[in-house]
Design a protein around this motif. Structure first.
Motif, PDB file in Angstrom:
ATOM      1  N   VAL A   1       0.837  -1.199   0.000  1.00  0.00           N
ATOM      2  CA  VAL A   1       0.000   0.000   0.000  1.00  0.00           C
ATOM      3  C   VAL A   1       0.869   1.244   0.000  1.00  0.00           C
ATOM      4  CG1 VAL A   1      -1.752   1.273   1.288  1.00  0.00           C
ATOM      5  CG2 VAL A   1      -1.844  -1.222   1.177  1.00  0.00           C
TER       6      VAL A   1
ATOM      7  N   ILE B   1       0.506   6.423   1.538  1.00  0.00           N
ATOM      8  CA  ILE B   1      -0.938   6.154   1.462  1.00  0.00           C
ATOM      9  C   ILE B   1      -1.473   5.756   2.835  1.00  0.00           C
ATOM     10  CG2 ILE B   1      -2.704   4.780   0.311  1.00  0.00           C
ATOM     11  CD1 ILE B   1      -1.190   6.687  -1.567  1.00  0.00           C
ATOM     12  N   GLU B   2      -0.716   4.948   3.586  1.00  0.00           N
ATOM     13  CA  GLU B   2      -1.164   4.552   4.925  1.00  0.00           C
ATOM     14  C   GLU B   2      -1.282   5.768   5.845  1.00  0.00           C
ATOM     15  OE1 GLU B   2       1.669   1.646   6.199  1.00  0.00           O
ATOM     16  OE2 GLU B   2       0.559  -0.012   5.262  1.00  0.00           O
ATOM     17  N   ASP B   3      -0.338   6.701   5.732  1.00  0.00           N
ATOM     18  CA  ASP B   3      -0.393   7.902   6.554  1.00  0.00           C
ATOM     19  C   ASP B   3      -1.581   8.790   6.203  1.00  0.00           C
ATOM     20  OD1 ASP B   3       1.829   7.066   7.896  1.00  0.00           O
ATOM     21  OD2 ASP B   3       3.231   8.353   6.780  1.00  0.00           O
ATOM     22  N   LEU B   4      -1.953   8.816   4.921  1.00  0.00           N
ATOM     23  CA  LEU B   4      -3.083   9.628   4.490  1.00  0.00           C
ATOM     24  C   LEU B   4      -4.419   9.012   4.884  1.00  0.00           C
ATOM     25  CD1 LEU B   4      -1.915  10.743   0.935  1.00  0.00           C
ATOM     26  CD2 LEU B   4      -2.007  12.121   3.012  1.00  0.00           C
ATOM     27  N   MET B   5      -4.433   7.698   5.092  1.00  0.00           N
ATOM     28  CA  MET B   5      -5.679   7.022   5.474  1.00  0.00           C
ATOM     29  C   MET B   5      -5.789   7.098   6.938  1.00  0.00           C
ATOM     30  SD  MET B   5      -5.517   3.763   3.003  1.00  0.00           S
ATOM     31  CE  MET B   5      -6.944   3.606   2.006  1.00  0.00           C
TER      32      MET B   5
ATOM     33  N   ARG C   1       3.772   3.617   2.585  1.00  0.00           N
ATOM     34  CA  ARG C   1       3.730   4.403   3.805  1.00  0.00           C
ATOM     35  C   ARG C   1       2.971   5.716   3.622  1.00  0.00           C
ATOM     36  NH1 ARG C   1      10.018   3.832   5.608  1.00  0.00           N
ATOM     37  NH2 ARG C   1       9.998   1.575   5.844  1.00  0.00           N
TER      38      ARG C   1
END
Length: 157
Positions: free
Chosen positions: A149, A153-157, A151
């Motif tokens: 995914v 994108i994970e931070d934005l989710m 990092r």
């Protein structure tokens, strides 16, 4: 029988020979019997490549050589294109952890299409979206193999 495109014929023969080597020697000794479930995917891919290489050989017998065909990169030498592709793939591998599979692959595919002279942006977008959609569906839904995914994108989710 006259071979009208010897380069394609040799390439097809090389792929066919390699696939036969895989089926007879490499897959049985490294993965297991060709009937084992572990060997299913390598055998399926090898048979597909073998069929495509045989079709390439058949097509080269009846098709004249068209190597002078222009693919849009008339000002770029093949060695330069190769180094551009290698650079893109290195950057792709480096960015994959941070930006994830979908974003990184989308950007890389668009750049690669442009490097090889494809100028129809609609075609580039459609092919990129269909390819990435099929890959995502295949890995995530059919094979249950998660794609990175990223990092960012994970931070934005």
């Amino acid at each position: 029988m006259t071979i009208k495109n010897p380069r394609d014929f040799k390439l097809g023969a090389g792929f066919a020979s390699f696939c036969l080597f895989l089926l007879v020697f490499l897959i049985p000794y490294q993965v297991g019997s060709l009937l084992d479930s572990d060997a299913l995917m390598p055998v399926a891919v090898t048979i597909l490549i073998l069929l495509l290489s045989v079709l390439m050989m058949i097509k080269s017998v009846g098709q004249p050589n068209t190597e002078t065909e222009d693919h849009g990169s008339e000002h770029r030498r093949p060695a330069l294109s190769l180094w551009i592709v290698i650079t893109i793939m290195v950057i792709y591998a480096w960015l994959l952890e941070w930006t994830g599979f979908l974003l990184t692959s989308c950007i890389a595919m668009v750049i690669l299409f442009r490097v090889y002279g494809v100028k129809q942006y609609f075609r580039i977008i459609v092919i990129t979206l269909i390819t990435l959609g099929l890959l995502y569906f295949s890995f995530e839904k059919l094979l249950f193999a998660p794609l990175p995914v990223g990092r960012l994108i994970e931070d934005l989710m």
